[in-house]
Design a protein around this motif. Structure first.
Motif, PDB file in Angstrom:
ATOM      1  N   SER A  34      46.717  42.139  41.395  1.00 37.60           N
ATOM      2  CA  SER A  34      45.042  42.537  39.993  1.00 37.60           C
ATOM      3  C   SER A  34      44.908  43.856  40.374  1.00 37.60           C
ATOM      4  O   SER A  34      45.162  44.975  40.920  1.00 37.60           O
ATOM      5  N   GLY A  35      45.191  44.232  39.387  1.00 40.69           N
ATOM      6  CA  GLY A  35      44.989  45.474  38.640  1.00 40.69           C
ATOM      7  C   GLY A  35      43.937  45.987  37.059  1.00 40.69           C
ATOM      8  O   GLY A  35      44.066  44.407  35.950  1.00 40.69           O
ATOM      9  N   ASN A  36      43.258  46.925  37.335  1.00 40.50           N
ATOM     10  CA  ASN A  36      42.644  46.947  35.361  1.00 40.50           C
ATOM     11  C   ASN A  36      43.546  47.927  34.484  1.00 40.50           C
ATOM     12  O   ASN A  36      43.002  48.695  34.654  1.00 40.50           O
ATOM     13  N   THR A  37      44.631  47.411  34.603  1.00 37.33           N
ATOM     14  CA  THR A  37      45.443  48.115  33.202  1.00 37.33           C
ATOM     15  C   THR A  37      46.513  46.689  32.865  1.00 37.33           C
ATOM     16  O   THR A  37      46.673  45.847  33.484  1.00 37.33           O
TER      17      THR A  37
ATOM     18  N   THR B 263      48.951  50.362  47.722  1.00 37.26           N
ATOM     19  CA  THR B 263      48.399  51.993  47.878  1.00 37.26           C
ATOM     20  C   THR B 263      48.971  52.069  46.364  1.00 37.26           C
ATOM     21  O   THR B 263      49.685  51.704  46.452  1.00 37.26           O
TER      22      THR B 263
ATOM     23  N   LEU C 232      45.097  53.966  37.486  1.00 35.70           N
ATOM     24  CA  LEU C 232      44.527  52.952  37.616  1.00 35.70           C
ATOM     25  C   LEU C 232      43.745  53.119  38.737  1.00 35.70           C
ATOM     26  O   LEU C 232      43.753  53.797  39.864  1.00 35.70           O
ATOM     27  N   GLN C 233      42.712  52.148  38.338  1.00 35.19           N
ATOM     28  CA  GLN C 233      41.302  52.279  39.242  1.00 35.19           C
ATOM     29  C   GLN C 233      41.081  51.470  39.964  1.00 35.19           C
ATOM     30  O   GLN C 233      40.032  51.673  41.423  1.00 35.19           O
ATOM     31  N   TYR C 234      41.662  50.393  40.067  1.00 33.11           N
ATOM     32  CA  TYR C 234      41.471  49.232  40.208  1.00 33.11           C
ATOM     33  C   TYR C 234      42.629  48.689  41.412  1.00 33.11           C
ATOM     34  O   TYR C 234      43.635  47.703  39.969  1.00 33.11           O
ATOM     35  N   ALA C 235      42.609  47.931  42.271  1.00 33.96           N
ATOM     36  CA  ALA C 235      43.602  47.134  42.704  1.00 33.96           C
ATOM     37  C   ALA C 235      43.293  46.214  43.405  1.00 33.96           C
ATOM     38  O   ALA C 235      42.421  46.625  44.193  1.00 33.96           O
ATOM     39  N   GLY C 236      43.766  44.923  43.049  1.00 35.95           N
ATOM     40  CA  GLY C 236      43.120  43.828  44.695  1.00 35.95           C
ATOM     41  C   GLY C 236      44.236  42.358  44.633  1.00 35.95           C
ATOM     42  O   GLY C 236      45.491  42.302  43.982  1.00 35.95           O
TER      43      GLY C 236
END
Length: 134
Positions: A116-119, A93, A99-103
Protein backbone atom coordinates in the motif's frame (compact mmCIF):
# COMPACT_ATOMS: atom_id res chain seq x y z
CA UNK A 1 45.56 -17.84 -31.81
CA UNK A 2 44.18 -19.05 -28.46
CA UNK A 3 44.91 -17.19 -25.22
CA UNK A 4 47.70 -18.83 -23.26
CA UNK A 5 47.03 -20.05 -19.74
CA UNK A 6 48.93 -18.89 -16.64
CA UNK A 7 50.47 -22.12 -15.35
CA UNK A 8 52.90 -22.56 -12.41
CA UNK A 9 56.06 -24.60 -12.93
CA UNK A 10 55.04 -27.06 -10.21
CA UNK A 11 51.95 -27.80 -8.09
CA UNK A 12 51.48 -25.40 -5.18
CA UNK A 13 53.73 -22.68 -6.62
CA UNK A 14 52.86 -19.12 -7.59
CA UNK A 15 50.01 -16.78 -6.71
CA UNK A 16 47.89 -13.99 -8.13
CA UNK A 17 47.85 -10.82 -6.06
CA UNK A 18 49.04 -10.47 -2.46
CA UNK A 19 47.49 -9.91 0.95
CA UNK A 20 47.79 -6.15 0.48
CA UNK A 21 47.44 -5.91 -3.31
CA UNK A 22 44.47 -7.89 -4.55
CA UNK A 23 42.48 -7.95 -7.76
CA UNK A 24 39.28 -5.87 -7.90
CA UNK A 25 37.11 -8.37 -9.78
CA UNK A 26 37.27 -11.76 -11.39
CA UNK A 27 35.00 -13.36 -13.96
CA UNK A 28 35.20 -17.13 -14.48
CA UNK A 29 33.26 -19.75 -16.38
CA UNK A 30 34.29 -22.48 -13.90
CA UNK A 31 36.21 -22.14 -10.64
CA UNK A 32 37.81 -25.08 -8.83
CA UNK A 33 39.29 -24.62 -5.34
CA UNK A 34 41.09 -27.42 -3.52
CA UNK A 35 39.96 -29.94 -6.13
CA UNK A 36 36.24 -29.04 -5.74
CA UNK A 37 34.18 -26.94 -8.12
CA UNK A 38 32.61 -23.92 -6.37
CA UNK A 39 29.18 -24.71 -7.85
CA UNK A 40 29.38 -28.22 -6.38
CA UNK A 41 30.36 -26.75 -2.99
CA UNK A 42 27.34 -24.43 -3.06
CA UNK A 43 24.98 -27.27 -4.04
CA UNK A 44 26.47 -29.58 -1.37
CA UNK A 45 25.56 -26.93 1.22
CA UNK A 46 22.00 -26.79 -0.08
CA UNK A 47 22.16 -23.31 -1.62
CA UNK A 48 20.27 -22.57 -4.84
CA UNK A 49 19.55 -19.26 -6.52
CA UNK A 50 17.80 -17.77 -9.49
CA UNK A 51 19.78 -16.10 -12.22
CA UNK A 52 20.76 -12.60 -11.13
CA UNK A 53 18.12 -10.19 -12.35
CA UNK A 54 17.44 -6.72 -11.07
CA UNK A 55 13.63 -7.01 -10.97
CA UNK A 56 13.12 -10.41 -9.36
CA UNK A 57 15.10 -13.24 -7.85
CA UNK A 58 15.57 -15.63 -4.95
CA UNK A 59 18.07 -17.58 -2.86
CA UNK A 60 17.09 -20.87 -1.19
CA UNK A 61 19.23 -22.20 1.67
CA UNK A 62 19.39 -25.85 2.73
CA UNK A 63 18.17 -24.97 6.23
CA UNK A 64 14.84 -23.81 4.74
CA UNK A 65 15.42 -20.04 4.63
CA UNK A 66 14.15 -18.35 1.46
CA UNK A 67 15.16 -14.79 0.56
CA UNK A 68 13.40 -13.16 -2.40
CA UNK A 69 13.33 -9.75 -4.03
CA UNK A 70 10.89 -8.30 -6.47
CA UNK A 71 9.88 -5.07 -8.19
CA UNK A 72 6.24 -4.81 -7.07
CA UNK A 73 3.28 -2.51 -7.86
CA UNK A 74 1.86 -0.17 -5.19
CA UNK A 75 -1.82 -0.61 -4.24
CA UNK A 76 -2.09 -4.04 -5.86
CA UNK A 77 -1.81 -7.68 -4.79
CA UNK A 78 1.27 -9.50 -5.98
CA UNK A 79 2.84 -12.95 -5.71
CA UNK A 80 6.40 -13.66 -4.64
CA UNK A 81 8.68 -15.37 -7.19
CA UNK A 82 8.35 -18.62 -5.15
CA UNK A 83 5.47 -19.39 -2.77
CA UNK A 84 6.51 -19.36 0.89
CA UNK A 85 5.72 -22.23 3.21
CA UNK A 86 5.93 -19.64 5.98
CA UNK A 87 6.61 -15.91 5.72
CA UNK A 88 8.64 -14.03 8.37
CA UNK A 89 9.44 -10.44 7.39
CA UNK A 90 9.45 -8.07 4.43
CA UNK A 91 10.84 -4.67 3.54
CA UNK A 92 10.13 -2.20 0.76
CA UNK A 93 12.19 0.64 -0.64
CA UNK A 94 11.95 3.25 -3.34
CA UNK A 95 13.95 5.96 -4.99
CA UNK A 96 10.75 7.64 -6.18
CA UNK A 97 9.90 11.19 -5.20
CA UNK A 98 6.40 11.93 -4.04
CA UNK A 99 5.68 8.69 -2.19
CA UNK A 100 5.70 9.40 1.55
CA UNK A 101 4.29 6.14 2.90
CA UNK A 102 4.33 2.49 1.87
CA UNK A 103 3.26 -0.58 3.80
CA UNK A 104 3.66 -4.29 3.08
CA UNK A 105 1.12 -6.89 4.25
CA UNK A 106 0.88 -10.66 3.70
CA UNK A 107 -2.32 -12.70 3.60
CA UNK A 108 -1.52 -16.17 4.99
CA UNK A 109 -4.71 -17.62 3.44
CA UNK A 110 -4.27 -16.43 -0.16
CA UNK A 111 -0.44 -16.26 0.17
CA UNK A 112 -0.49 -12.91 -1.62
CA UNK A 113 1.26 -9.70 -0.67
CA UNK A 114 -0.19 -6.22 -0.81
CA UNK A 115 1.94 -3.10 -1.04
CA UNK A 116 0.00 0.00 0.00
CA UNK A 117 1.05 3.59 -0.60
CA UNK A 118 -0.32 7.11 -0.23
CA UNK A 119 -0.68 7.65 -3.97
CA UNK A 120 -2.97 6.93 -6.89
CA UNK A 121 -0.01 7.09 -9.29
CA UNK A 122 1.36 3.80 -10.66
CA UNK A 123 4.42 3.47 -8.39
CA UNK A 124 6.58 0.37 -8.25
CA UNK A 125 8.82 -0.43 -5.27
CA UNK A 126 11.46 -3.01 -4.55
CA UNK A 127 10.53 -5.50 -1.85
CA UNK A 128 12.76 -7.90 0.09
CA UNK A 129 10.90 -10.93 1.47
CA UNK A 130 12.29 -13.44 3.97
CA UNK A 131 10.62 -16.66 4.99
CA UNK A 132 10.83 -20.44 4.71
CA UNK A 133 10.52 -22.75 1.71
CA UNK A 134 10.40 -26.01 3.71
Amino acid sequence: MATRGIVPRANGEGSIGTEKKYWGKGFFQDLVVGGKAILDFVKDNGIESSHAEFQTGWIKFGNGVLIQWRHAPVNQDFDPPIAFKDFDVGFCTSNSKGLQYAGLTYDRVTKKFYLSGNTQDPFWLYVLLIGRWK
